[in-house]
Enzyme design. Structure first.
Site, PDB file in Angstrom:
ATOM      1  N   GLU A  49       0.869  -1.171   0.000  1.00 53.89           N
ATOM      2  CA  GLU A  49       0.000   0.000   0.000  1.00 53.89           C
ATOM      3  C   GLU A  49       0.910   1.227   0.000  1.00 53.89           C
ATOM      4  O   GLU A  49       1.769   1.373   0.871  1.00 53.89           O
ATOM      5  CB  GLU A  49      -0.894   0.029   1.243  1.00 53.89           C
ATOM      6  CG  GLU A  49      -1.956  -1.046   1.267  1.00 53.89           C
ATOM      7  CD  GLU A  49      -2.781  -1.004   2.550  1.00 53.89           C
ATOM      8  OE1 GLU A  49      -2.555  -0.096   3.377  1.00 53.89           O
ATOM      9  OE2 GLU A  49      -3.646  -1.879   2.726  1.00 53.89           O
ATOM     10  N   ASP A  60      -5.789   9.337   9.750  1.00 49.46           N
ATOM     11  CA  ASP A  60      -4.482   8.837  10.151  1.00 49.46           C
ATOM     12  C   ASP A  60      -4.026   9.404  11.475  1.00 49.46           C
ATOM     13  O   ASP A  60      -4.342  10.539  11.833  1.00 49.46           O
ATOM     14  CB  ASP A  60      -3.446   9.168   9.060  1.00 49.46           C
ATOM     15  CG  ASP A  60      -3.704   8.401   7.781  1.00 49.46           C
ATOM     16  OD1 ASP A  60      -3.694   7.158   7.853  1.00 49.46           O
ATOM     17  OD2 ASP A  60      -3.934   9.016   6.741  1.00 49.46           O
ATOM     18  N   TYR A 175     -10.398  -4.583   3.669  1.00 54.59           N
ATOM     19  CA  TYR A 175      -9.477  -4.107   4.701  1.00 54.59           C
ATOM     20  C   TYR A 175     -10.287  -3.904   5.975  1.00 54.59           C
ATOM     21  O   TYR A 175     -11.117  -3.007   6.057  1.00 54.59           O
ATOM     22  CB  TYR A 175      -8.839  -2.798   4.232  1.00 54.59           C
ATOM     23  CG  TYR A 175      -7.736  -2.240   5.108  1.00 54.59           C
ATOM     24  CD1 TYR A 175      -7.655  -2.495   6.479  1.00 54.59           C
ATOM     25  CD2 TYR A 175      -6.758  -1.418   4.556  1.00 54.59           C
ATOM     26  CE1 TYR A 175      -6.649  -1.976   7.257  1.00 54.59           C
ATOM     27  CE2 TYR A 175      -5.741  -0.883   5.328  1.00 54.59           C
ATOM     28  CZ  TYR A 175      -5.689  -1.169   6.684  1.00 54.59           C
ATOM     29  OH  TYR A 175      -4.692  -0.643   7.459  1.00 54.59           O
TER      30      TYR A 175
END
Length: 270
Positions: A49, A60, A175
């Protein structure tokens, strides 16, 4: 078969999970980042990734936020990130590469131009964290029409009512974000991961990769016994942040990747 389908099929035949590694493109600079990218497969990464730096990476944690800032300050942009993939593909035509990030840089680049370029240079999948299924027409539909997988995130709060909508047009792999919150924040227990995977498998036949909070070979091995893929990002990014010089950044990231790969590959060995 796409590269992602082929890779997960091959690893299933081998009886092991994939090591999925995340690094931010251009961190701490283009040349060092490219050296890391090129070195990851030999170090044991099965899928890569590659983060697309963005000024407001809201999903994040601090480590990857700082990685984005370092990359942007070094002059990285989406055009250069695509160039990195092109350079990688000159030497490696088998390791799947997934671009991960936010929609704004792609929107600014132009969706049609981006999809065409990504397909041309060998991008295999996209993870766009701020584009839910309700906005498939923006990017997911044209990307998949071009043969680029669109990978969805699922979380502990994605309930059974919502999962079918999230997974309906997912491709490549799923994911699973194992903890609620931003990247690098805490980790889930083995029991929580096992229960989540069992629930997801009732809704999809796609490979399931688990990420968030996995930092050590031991943690990677524990998840690899349960999931089809193990995603590690912040721990690798931290190696770049803590390196005294670019050469050390390359060495430390690839060394940790190698240790993680051993954990993943030995996880199901009795």
């Amino acid at each position: 078969m796409s590269r992602l389908e082929q890779r997960f099929a091959d690893l299933k035949a081998e009886g092991r999970a994939a090591l999925v590694t995340f690094v931010t493109a251009g961190d701490p600079g283009y040349d060092t980042s490219l050296a890391i990218l090129k070195g990851l497969p030999a170090a044991g990464a099965d899928v890569i990734e590659l983060g697309m730096p963005f000024t407001d990476p809201m999903a994040d944690g601090v480590a990857i936020q700082l990685a984005s800032l370092r990359a942007l300050e070094a002059g990285q942009n989406l055009k250069k990130t695509l160039e990195m993939v092109r350079e990688f593909r000159l030497e490696n035509d088998t390791t799947p590469i997934v671009l991960m990030g936010y929609y704004n840089p792609i929107h600014n680049y132009g969706v049609a131009a981006f999809v065409a370029k990504a397909k041309e240079i060998g991008v295999d999948g996209l993870i766009i964290v701020d584009l839910p299924p309700e906005h498939d027409a923006e990017l997911a539909t044209p990307a998949q029409a071009a043969g680029i997988d669109f990978i969805r995130l699922t979380t502990p709060t994605t309930d059974d009512a919502r999962l079918p909508k999230v997974l309906e047009r997912s491709s490549g792999f799923v994911y699973y974000v194992s903890v609620a919150g931003v990247t690098g924040a805490g980790s889930a227990t083995t029991e929580q991961v096992s229960s989540a995977i069992e629930r997801l498998r009732r809704h999809t036949d796609l490979p399931i990769s688990v990420g968030f909070g996995i930092r050590t070979p031991e943690q990677a091995a524990a998840v690899a016994r349960l999931a089809d893929g193990v995603v590690v990002g912040s721990a690798l990014v931290d190696k770049i942040a803590n390196a005294a010089h670019p050469g050390q950044a390359v060495e430390d990231v690839l060394a940790l990747c190698g240790d993680l790969a051993k954990g993943v590959r030995n996880a199901r060995v009795s």
